[in-house]
Design a protein around this motif. Structure first.
Motif, PDB file in Angstrom:
ATOM      1  N   TRP A  36       0.842  -1.210   0.000  1.00 42.79           N
ATOM      2  CA  TRP A  36       0.000   0.000   0.000  1.00 42.79           C
ATOM      3  C   TRP A  36       0.872   1.253   0.000  1.00 42.79           C
ATOM      4  CZ3 TRP A  36      -0.627   3.960   3.629  1.00 42.79           C
ATOM      5  CH2 TRP A  36      -1.750   4.778   3.456  1.00 42.79           C
ATOM      6  N   THR A  80       2.145   2.351  -3.514  1.00 42.28           N
ATOM      7  CA  THR A  80       1.195   2.856  -4.507  1.00 42.28           C
ATOM      8  C   THR A  80       0.429   4.033  -3.914  1.00 42.28           C
ATOM      9  OG1 THR A  80      -0.395   1.188  -3.780  1.00 42.28           O
ATOM     10  CG2 THR A  80       0.950   0.636  -5.678  1.00 42.28           C
ATOM     11  N   LYS A  81      -0.104   4.881  -4.786  1.00 40.23           N
ATOM     12  CA  LYS A  81      -0.626   6.164  -4.314  1.00 40.23           C
ATOM     13  C   LYS A  81      -2.143   6.213  -4.182  1.00 40.23           C
ATOM     14  CE  LYS A  81       3.493   7.840  -4.060  1.00 40.23           C
ATOM     15  NZ  LYS A  81       4.103   7.977  -2.724  1.00 40.23           N
ATOM     16  N   THR A  82      -2.870   5.490  -5.007  1.00 40.55           N
ATOM     17  CA  THR A  82      -4.325   5.608  -4.955  1.00 40.55           C
ATOM     18  C   THR A  82      -4.952   4.233  -4.780  1.00 40.55           C
ATOM     19  OG1 THR A  82      -4.473   5.426  -7.375  1.00 40.55           O
ATOM     20  CG2 THR A  82      -4.330   7.643  -6.423  1.00 40.55           C
ATOM     21  N   HIS A  83      -5.995   4.209  -3.921  1.00 40.39           N
ATOM     22  CA  HIS A  83      -6.718   2.970  -3.662  1.00 40.39           C
ATOM     23  C   HIS A  83      -8.186   3.302  -3.422  1.00 40.39           C
ATOM     24  CE1 HIS A  83      -2.986   0.724  -3.180  1.00 40.39           C
ATOM     25  NE2 HIS A  83      -2.537   1.748  -2.471  1.00 40.39           N
ATOM     26  N   PRO A  84      -9.099   2.386  -3.766  1.00 43.69           N
ATOM     27  CA  PRO A  84     -10.517   2.623  -3.487  1.00 43.69           C
ATOM     28  C   PRO A  84     -10.761   2.736  -1.988  1.00 43.69           C
ATOM     29  CG  PRO A  84     -10.211   0.771  -4.999  1.00 43.69           C
ATOM     30  CD  PRO A  84      -8.863   1.117  -4.470  1.00 43.69           C
ATOM     31  N   VAL A  85     -11.692   3.597  -1.628  1.00 40.01           N
ATOM     32  CA  VAL A  85     -12.058   3.749  -0.222  1.00 40.01           C
ATOM     33  C   VAL A  85     -12.761   2.481   0.254  1.00 40.01           C
ATOM     34  CG1 VAL A  85     -13.485   5.052   1.405  1.00 40.01           C
ATOM     35  CG2 VAL A  85     -12.207   6.253  -0.392  1.00 40.01           C
ATOM     36  N   CYS A 119      -0.653   7.999   5.999  1.00 35.23           N
ATOM     37  CA  CYS A 119      -2.083   8.306   6.108  1.00 35.23           C
ATOM     38  C   CYS A 119      -2.301   9.808   6.282  1.00 35.23           C
ATOM     39  CB  CYS A 119      -2.697   7.544   7.290  1.00 35.23           C
ATOM     40  SG  CYS A 119      -2.865   5.763   7.021  1.00 35.23           S
ATOM     41  N   ARG A 161      -1.839  11.590   3.025  1.00 34.98           N
ATOM     42  CA  ARG A 161      -2.917  11.306   2.078  1.00 34.98           C
ATOM     43  C   ARG A 161      -4.287  11.733   2.616  1.00 34.98           C
ATOM     44  NH1 ARG A 161      -1.220   5.250  -0.231  1.00 34.98           N
ATOM     45  NH2 ARG A 161       1.033   5.631  -0.273  1.00 34.98           N
ATOM     46  N   GLN A 204      -7.445  -0.332   3.725  1.00 34.04           N
ATOM     47  CA  GLN A 204      -7.012  -0.363   2.320  1.00 34.04           C
ATOM     48  C   GLN A 204      -5.842  -1.325   2.123  1.00 34.04           C
ATOM     49  OE1 GLN A 204      -6.279   3.511   0.650  1.00 34.04           O
ATOM     50  NE2 GLN A 204      -8.322   4.295   1.171  1.00 34.04           N
TER      51      GLN A 204
END
Length: 384
Positions: free
Chosen positions: A47, A50-55, A80, A83, A93
């Motif tokens: 995690w 990587t920069k973007t993940h679904p909520v 956290c 971001r 996540q």
């Protein structure tokens, strides 16, 4: 004392996660033979890269604890913050990423023999057969296995410790079904064990006050081989409903133990080690003496009945290295046996005693304690 990680290398972290995500993590980790803390660590490390993940929906979350390598916890919190995410969302996540990156293996072909049958036995009392069999059954059920836990000890400690009443002497019971003295379906006697992440996957067959009579009645029966086959015949109708049947055996070498051992034998067409016996012991000499007697009983039954009974391993219970040479040297001797292996060492802690006191399953009372983690280790090793 055995703990999941050296405290100097790992630190305990707590988050609030929804029940569905917790269950999915525990099931997947069990399927892949991986410690939960290692799975979460892999997820957090991936995690962070990587920069973007679904909520992830974390509403209705409850406490979840694990261990992360020292320093990783602080880095996760810093990430956290950068971001603009809550710590709970970061952990959620990370777990979701690990689950998506580690899909469930293909399901195995159905076993024609039905449930895997694991008995927990030792002629010596007070070694923790009840606590270990109950904890392992909870861990198996927590991983998504339909599990039946049977109190086969006439003292009924398992039934009482989980907060259920024993059947009255005039009621239908497992013993009466074994002796063909009961009418109706044995399945009607099962009760669901509620709580924790194993709910809807774990059932109990309580003990009955008439079980003290079972050995005497088996000894006097004239039917051929009923002494050895009685338990199997009684449970036969339940086997297709469960993945595992766990039996907490009496502390004796009588006919009841014979019928439990025969039940755990390797059946025709069953892979070696699929079913068998786990022997809880203590790190002291009297446990070794009791095991010698149990081993002789097993070998006699193997020769008389021409069957194979798998010794799955030892669980060294209530271990505390602070007791000195007697404890540490005894543990070394158990480990040196080699076959069967030591499956795990259960540390001497208050969690199980407190769970018994409040009549709750261990994995409900202290689901993230060291003893609970050891139960998951045993479950993972016997199900491999």
């Amino acid at each position: 004392m055995t703990v999941p990680y050296d405290p100097s290398d790992r630190e305990k972290v707590v988050a609030k996660l929804p029940a569905g995500l917790r269950k999915e993590l525990k099931v997947r980790a069990a399927e892949l033979g991986k410690d939960i803390q290692d799975a979460v660590t892999e997820g957090v490390e991936a995690w962070r890269k990587t920069k973007t993940h679904p909520v992830v929906d974390t509403s209705g979350g409850s406490s979840f604890a694990t261990y992360l390598p020292a320093g990783l916890y602080g880095k996760l919190k810093d990430d956290c913050k950068r971001r603009s995410l809550s710590y709970n969302q970061g952990i959620a996540q990370s777990i979701r990423l690990w689950l998506d990156s580690n899909p469930s293996p293909r399901p195995k072909a159905p076993r024609v023999t039905g449930a895997r049958r694991i008995i927990f036995g030792n002629q010596k009392g007070g070694v923790g057969k009840t606590s270990v069999s109950a904890g392992v059954a909870q861990a198996l059920a927590e991983s998504g296995n339909r599990t039946l836990l049977i109190d086969f000890d006439p003292q009924g400690h398992l039934t009482k410790q989980l907060g259920y009443p024993m059947f009255d002497i005039d009621d239908a019971s497992l013993a009466k079904h074994m002796l063909k003295e009961a009418k109706g379906d044995l399945g009607e006697l099962l009760v669901p064990i509620k709580g924790g992440d194993f709910e809807e996957h774990l059932w109990l067959l309580p003990a009955c006050k008439d079980a003290f009579l079972l050995d005497a009645k088996l000894a006097t029966t004239k039917a051929v081989r009923i002494k050895e086959t009685a338990l199997e015949k009684a449970l036969e109708s339940l086997e297709q409903d469960f993945d595992y049947i766990i039996v907490d055996c009496p502390p004796s070498l009588g006919y009841s133990m014979d019928t439990a051992l025969y039940y755990a034998r390797t059946r025709d067409g069953e892979d070696p080690g699929t079913s068998g016996i786990v022997v809880p012991v203590l790190a002291e000499d009297s446990s070794a003496d009791a095991y010698d007697m149990l081993y002789d009983q097993i070998q006699d039954l193997i020769e008389d009945m021409e069957v194979d009974i798998a010794l799955l391993g030892f669980v060294v219970n209530m271990y505390d290295s602070r007791k000195g040479y007697v404890a540490t040297s005894s543990l070394d001797e158990w480990n040196n046996i080699g076959d069967p292996p030591v499956l795990a060492v259960v540390p001497e802690l208050k969690d199980q005693r407190e769970a018994v006191r409040v009549k709750k399953p261990l994995l409900v009372h202290a689901p993230y304690g060291d003893q609970a983690d050891v139960m998951r280790t045993v479950a993972r090793r016997i199900s491999a």
